[in-house]
Design an enzyme around this catalytic site. Structure first.
Site, mmCIF file in Angstrom:
data_model
loop_
_atom_site.group_PDB
_atom_site.id
_atom_site.type_symbol
_atom_site.label_atom_id
_atom_site.label_comp_id
_atom_site.label_asym_id
_atom_site.label_seq_id
_atom_site.Cartn_x
_atom_site.Cartn_y
_atom_site.Cartn_z
ATOM 1 N N PHE A 126 0.864 -1.184 0.000
ATOM 2 C CA PHE A 126 0.000 0.000 0.000
ATOM 3 C C PHE A 126 0.902 1.235 0.000
ATOM 4 C CE2 PHE A 126 -2.733 3.183 2.085
ATOM 5 C CZ PHE A 126 -3.873 3.070 1.294
ATOM 6 N N LYS A 221 -11.486 -2.062 9.171
ATOM 7 C CA LYS A 221 -11.872 -2.976 8.095
ATOM 8 C C LYS A 221 -12.644 -4.159 8.693
ATOM 9 C CE LYS A 221 -7.757 -1.646 5.413
ATOM 10 N NZ LYS A 221 -8.377 -0.627 4.558
ATOM 11 N N ARG A 369 -12.920 -4.549 -6.840
ATOM 12 C CA ARG A 369 -12.494 -5.230 -5.618
ATOM 13 C C ARG A 369 -13.706 -5.509 -4.743
ATOM 14 N NH1 ARG A 369 -8.409 -2.980 -1.019
ATOM 15 N NH2 ARG A 369 -10.240 -1.688 -0.655
#
Length: 394
Positions: A126, A221, A369
């Site tokens: 990332f 998340k 995604r």
């Protein structure tokens, strides 16, 4: 009813985690973006109201002691620990993932010792992790080398100080070999730092079992802590007395209220703290973690693999051949809890999917995604998502 729809109905009927769905605030949207922001656990709004109105509004400063505000970072760390395979006393919650990556990387280089002046970083990482790694290299006088995770064992040498790796690739969903790579890094005399943002809460991690020295992760998340919820830092018990954080603060002092001019690090993982904890978001996270009561990470992993397998099956059955390409590994041992599909006009396709009630996300230049959060995503959701995708692409 299609064959896939009938299978979805049967799979949902025997899903042992199906009851967890009622513990979240959901609607009729198929939400497959929990790998960016988890859904809201139903207990959180009432808990946050209590924190604001009673703990802050009425008790005010007394809440640091009477409501456990001061010990929240380590208490909530111990709540996260079983989800990543760690014993208590090794995780502290606070700051952002980026800040914790900096603490971990610089601390890792300092632990590695003299003569080690090379820092390896996951070449597919990332972007922020890469930025932080570059800054940490400058701060410590190290040379930074981007390396594909699979190539790390061959890139290690006697000058390697630390290696920063992602457990799951954020773009493709590829699961990297944490046990094997950690063992290789340790055998080379270096320190492994793992980013768990896309694996914690989705699959077993085994930090203690596999001898990981340092790890970081976010909580918004799969842990459903809310937007911007605080991150965490794991420091293995055996290296805690050697962990030298580049960000010492009064909260990481052995005597935080001694107000001494000289710094003496607190014992254990507490030396990973810095400043005053962000109490509102931290206690929202603590409430959110209650959805994990009675849940085994192994059961979550089993359902995750079943969901992603079924999604691929439905995509193959519904979507015109050649319209999308799966870039997520098919092998279970190499797959996280998401499916990434390459599609020529992915950005526009995702906008149209969202308009039709299927929420995933787009990653430039051409990736759709879809994240699968087993605590609230069901098999009927998966079938519907694939069917709407096919209709959108037709």
């Amino acid at each position: 009813m299609s064959e896939q729809a009938e299978r979805a109905r049967k799979l949902d009927a025997v899903d042992e985690l199906a009851g967890k769905r009622a513990e979240f605030v959901l609607d009729d949207v198929v939400y497959l973006d929990g790998n960016s922001l988890g859904a809201l656990p139903a207990v959180v709004p009432g808990r946050v109201e209590d924190v604001v109105r009673r703990q802050w509004g009425e008790l005010r400063i007394r809440s640091w002691e009477e409501n456990g505000w001061w010990t929240a970072p380590e208490r909530i760390g111990d709540r996260i620990a079983p989800l990543v395979g760690a014993a208590p006393g090794q995780i502290v919650v606070g700051d952002s993932t980026s800040v914790n990556v900096l603490k971990a990387l610089v601390g890792a280089v300092r632990m590695a010792g003299e003569g080690r002046d090379e820092l390896l970083v996951d070449a597919t990482t990332f972007p922020t992790d890469g930025y932080i790694a570059e800054s940490a290299a400058r701060m410590t006088g190290c040379t930074l080398r981007p390396v594909a995770p699979a190539d790390v064992p061959g890139a290690l040498g006697d000058r390697t100080a630390a290696v920063l790796l992602n457990h799951v690739d954020y773009r493709t969903g590829r699961l990297h070999d944490l046990p094997g790579l950690t063992a290789a890094v340790r055998a080379a005399g270096a320190v492994a730092v793992w980013d768990l943002c896309h694996s914690a809460g989705a699959l077993p991690v085994g930090l203690d079992e596999h001898g990981v020295d340092l790890a970081v992760g976010c909580t918004y998340k799969y842990l459903n802590g809310g937007p911007g919820s605080p991150a965490y830092l794991y420091v293995r018990r055996e290296v805690q007395d050697r962990f030298d954080s580049p960000l010492p603060g009064w909260n990481s002092h052995a005597e935080p209220f001694g107000m001494r001019s000289d710094f003496e690090p607190a014992p254990g993982a507490l030396r990973g703290r810095v400043g005053t904890p962000d109490i509102l978001s931290m206690l929202a996270l603590e409430a959110a973690l209650e959805v994990w009561d009675g849940v085994a990470v192994e059961a979550v992993r089993a359902k995750s693999l079943a969901l992603t397998d079924f999604f691929l099956e439905c995509v193959a059955a519904y979507v015109p051949e050649g319209r999308v390409e799966c870039v997520t590994p098919v092998a279970h041992g190499e797959r996280g809890s998401q499916i990434a599909l390459r599609c020529d006009d992915a950005g526009d396709v995702m906008k149209r999917l969202i308009e039709r009630g299927v929420v995933g996300d787009f990653r430039a230049p051409d990736v759709l995604r879809f994240g699968f959060t087993p605590l609230y995503v069901g098999f009927a959701d998966v079938e519907r998502a694939a069917r709407v995708l096919a209709e959108t692409l037709a």
